[in-house]
Design a protein around this motif. Structure first.
Motif, short mmCIF file in Angstrom:
data_model
loop_
_atom_site.label_atom_id
_atom_site.label_comp_id
_atom_site.label_asym_id
_atom_site.label_seq_id
_atom_site.Cartn_x
_atom_site.Cartn_y
_atom_site.Cartn_z
N SER A 1 27.08 41.22 49.52
CA SER A 1 27.53 39.91 50.00
C SER A 1 29.05 39.83 49.94
N LEU A 2 29.60 38.93 50.74
CA LEU A 2 31.04 38.76 50.83
C LEU A 2 31.62 38.23 49.53
N GLN A 3 32.69 38.84 49.07
CA GLN A 3 33.42 38.37 47.91
C GLN A 3 34.74 37.79 48.40
N TYR A 4 35.06 36.60 47.95
CA TYR A 4 36.30 35.97 48.40
C TYR A 4 37.48 36.76 47.87
N SER A 5 38.36 37.15 48.79
CA SER A 5 39.42 38.08 48.42
C SER A 5 40.80 37.70 48.95
#
Length: 182
Positions: A43-47
């Motif tokens: 899943s997408l990790q906020y970066s």
């Protein structure tokens, strides 16, 4: 020609680093490019995030309504097939143009890119700020993927890490507050 910051708790997906370099090669205004970070489950990790502000940090600390609780951009709503210009890139995987680093204010030298006054948190926020102040643009590049297992060591001492998180934020605001909108 390029400097890579890469956390030890990452797994670089095939061709991710080549894609970051390729992006920088064709975008001469870019001083840095950050990978699309993924959690261990894909899943997408906020970066990446907007420029820090005292009011946003106050709202985050006290969980005030109307403020995105994590303070990051709504990356899950972004077109995942194009790069996005951002204010701050997470340092878990950050490709930097060496030429951009050489002329930074408060230059610590290319062999010491980060300000050592920070411990664990906010050092990449400071670096991104200095890059932008020098006229460089920063981009999140979604086709360069890196898995970031995140917080593996910091979870072992959560109170100390929370305190270090806010020590870093206070240091950042002390250094740059006159230049940041409250």
């Amino acid at each position: 020609e390029y400097v890579l910051l890469l956390n030890p708790d990452t797994e670089v997906r095939p061709e991710a680093l080549e894609r970051l370099v390729g992006f920088l090669e064709v975008n001469s205004e870019a001083g840095a490019a950050g990978a699309r970070l993924l959690n261990h489950d894909g899943s997408l990790q906020y970066s990446c995030s907007p420029e820090p502000s005292v009011s946003r940090e106050f709202a985050r600390l006290f969980h005030l309504p109307g403020i995105r609780p994590d303070g990051y951009y709504p990356m899950d709503e972004w077109d995942q097939n194009r790069p996005h210009q951002v204010d701050v890139l997470l340092g878990a995987c950050l490709m930097l143009r060496r030429r951009a680093l050489e002329g930074l204010p408060g230059n610590f030298g290319v062999d010491r890119v980060l300000d050592e006054d920070y411990f664990v948190y906010s050092e990449e926020v400071d670096l991104c700020f200095r890059l932008r102040q020098s006229g460089w643009k920063l981009f999140w590049v979604p086709w360069a993927e890196v898995v970031h297992f995140g917080a593996q060591s910091t979870e072992q001492v959560p109170v100390e890490m929370f305190l270090n998180l806010y020590r870093g934020k206070v240091l950042y605001f002390r250094k740059h507050l006159s230049l940041i909108h409250i």
